[in-house]
Design a protein around this motif. Structure first.
Motif, mmCIF file in Angstrom:
data_model
loop_
_atom_site.group_PDB
_atom_site.id
_atom_site.type_symbol
_atom_site.label_atom_id
_atom_site.label_comp_id
_atom_site.label_asym_id
_atom_site.label_seq_id
_atom_site.Cartn_x
_atom_site.Cartn_y
_atom_site.Cartn_z
ATOM 1 N N ASP A 150 3.258 -1.758 2.866
ATOM 2 C CA ASP A 150 3.686 -0.459 3.383
ATOM 3 C C ASP A 150 4.823 -0.593 4.384
ATOM 4 O OD1 ASP A 150 2.183 -1.560 5.451
ATOM 5 O OD2 ASP A 150 1.444 0.383 6.118
ATOM 6 N N GLU A 203 -8.248 5.086 0.457
ATOM 7 C CA GLU A 203 -8.872 3.872 0.990
ATOM 8 C C GLU A 203 -9.925 3.307 0.046
ATOM 9 O OE1 GLU A 203 -12.198 5.576 3.949
ATOM 10 O OE2 GLU A 203 -10.273 6.608 4.077
ATOM 11 N N SER A 223 -1.792 8.873 0.577
ATOM 12 C CA SER A 223 -1.529 7.963 -0.545
ATOM 13 C C SER A 223 -0.843 8.688 -1.698
ATOM 14 C CB SER A 223 -2.836 7.315 -1.023
ATOM 15 O OG SER A 223 -3.682 8.264 -1.631
ATOM 16 N N THR A 265 -4.366 2.937 0.981
ATOM 17 C CA THR A 265 -4.401 2.888 2.443
ATOM 18 C C THR A 265 -5.558 2.022 2.904
ATOM 19 O OG1 THR A 265 -5.918 4.744 2.754
ATOM 20 C CG2 THR A 265 -3.596 5.291 2.464
ATOM 21 N N ASP A 266 -5.637 1.821 4.237
ATOM 22 C CA ASP A 266 -6.834 1.197 4.785
ATOM 23 C C ASP A 266 -7.844 2.318 5.079
ATOM 24 O OD1 ASP A 266 -6.057 2.480 7.143
ATOM 25 O OD2 ASP A 266 -5.070 0.691 7.925
ATOM 26 N N LEU A 293 0.830 -1.182 0.000
ATOM 27 C CA LEU A 293 0.000 0.000 0.000
ATOM 28 C C LEU A 293 0.872 1.243 0.000
ATOM 29 C CD1 LEU A 293 -1.918 1.356 2.631
ATOM 30 C CD2 LEU A 293 -2.925 0.652 0.540
ATOM 31 N N ARG A 309 -3.056 -1.816 2.918
ATOM 32 C CA ARG A 309 -2.024 -0.760 2.940
ATOM 33 C C ARG A 309 -0.869 -1.214 2.048
ATOM 34 N NH1 ARG A 309 -3.146 -1.164 8.507
ATOM 35 N NH2 ARG A 309 -1.134 -2.203 8.867
ATOM 36 N N THR A 368 4.547 3.885 9.811
ATOM 37 C CA THR A 368 3.130 4.199 9.945
ATOM 38 C C THR A 368 2.889 5.710 9.884
ATOM 39 O OG1 THR A 368 2.784 2.250 11.329
ATOM 40 C CG2 THR A 368 1.086 3.959 11.397
ATOM 41 N N ASN A 373 -6.367 10.185 4.365
ATOM 42 C CA ASN A 373 -5.703 9.038 3.746
ATOM 43 C C ASN A 373 -5.393 9.278 2.276
ATOM 44 O OD1 ASN A 373 -5.446 7.220 5.901
ATOM 45 N ND2 ASN A 373 -7.592 6.608 5.731
#
Length: 286
Positions: free
Chosen positions: A155, A241, A213, A195-196, A5, A258, A161, A209
């Motif tokens: 990721d 996401e 990204s 992403t999530d 991700l 991710r 993170t 997000n």
């Protein structure tokens, strides 16, 4: 295998992100047109192959009939000049029919060769990437999806993170990817960040997000540029996401979503022109 991700936001969201999205949409549209054309070619090819099978049976029958007629022709020449002329004419027509079938078979072969050539290039590219990047790492996947070669990176291989700063290991992997891309001058690379659905807390100028990204994709693009890939061949895109591989219902699924994908694909205009030229040639000969 886990999928990667990547998210990234352009340094200036109002300008860079929009440009990246525009490039991505244009390329995606062209890719869709190409895929539609490929689907059309495949349908036409299947129809031609069916016709070829039927034509082959017909050709065999015609060849047998032609042989019989030629034998009959030799017998009739002795008794009737007019009948001989009619029989010869019939044989000539059959020969023309056989020649027409051979020409149609040649058209089918040419179209099949064009598609096989594209598939061969794709296979060679996958082989090169797997050899360079490695195929035993569960966080790295090299595959083909809808005719497009892609590398999917987790990721955790690329970023910390919530960060878009590339890790040392990522630079090593991207160096290998850059080597393969540079060896294929007729290919482009599009970097997609994913992403999530866990909400991103606004910080470091990033809003959500989607921003993350895009920024991650931009970071990868810059890294590839620094590794010698021509910037004209690079596209950065953030999917946020909104393109999950699996439902974001568990920690494991969110980790799968991710990811960063690097799509290595032929320059759309060149590939489209090749297919279009081949189709026009077939139409003229049809």
């Amino acid at each position: 295998m886990k999928k990667l991700l990547i998210l990234a936001l352009c340094s200036s969201f109002a300008f860079t992100s929009c440009v990246s999205s525009k490039k991505y949409n244009e390329l995606a549209a062209k890719q869709k047109n190409t895929q539609d054309l490929l689907n059309s070619c495949t349908v036409k090819l299947n129809e031609c192959l069916t016709e070829k099978t039927a034509a082959s049976v017909r050709a065999k029958q015609l060849e047998e009939r032609l042989a019989d007629m030629r034998q009959t022709n030799q017998d009739l020449i002795q008794s009737s000049k007019e009948l001989t002329m009619l029989t010869s004419k019939g044989a000539t027509n059959l020969e023309k029919s056989l020649e027409s079938l051979k020409e149609k078979d040649l058209k089918i072969t040419r179209l099949q060769d064009a598609l096989n050539k594209k598939d061969s290039v794709t296979l060679a590219l996958v082989t090169s990437l797997k050899k360079e990047v490695g195929i035993n790492d569960p966080d790295i996947e090299v595959n083909v999806e809808k005719g497009v070669v892609y590398i999917s990176l987790s990721d955790k291989v690329l970023f910390k993170t919530g960060s878009y700063e590339i890790s040392g290991r990522a630079n090593e992997i991207l160096g290998k990817v850059a080597k393969v891309i540079n060896g294929k001058p007729n290919f482009e690379a599009m970097v997609e960040g994913h992403t999530d659905n866990v909400p991103y807390r606004e910080r470091n100028g990033l809003i959500d997000n989607w921003d993350l990204s895009v920024k991650r994709a931009t970071s990868i693009v810059r890294a590839l540029k620094d590794l010698g890939v021509s910037p004209e061949r690079l596209v950065a895109a953030g999917r946020g996401e909104y393109d999950p591989l699996v439902p974001n219902t568990t920690a494991e699924n969110r980790a799968t979503n991710r990811r960063t994908r690097i799509l290595v694909l032929p320059k759309i205009d060149q590939f489209y022109d090749m297919i279009e030229k081949e189709m026009k040639t077939l139409e003229k000969q049809g």
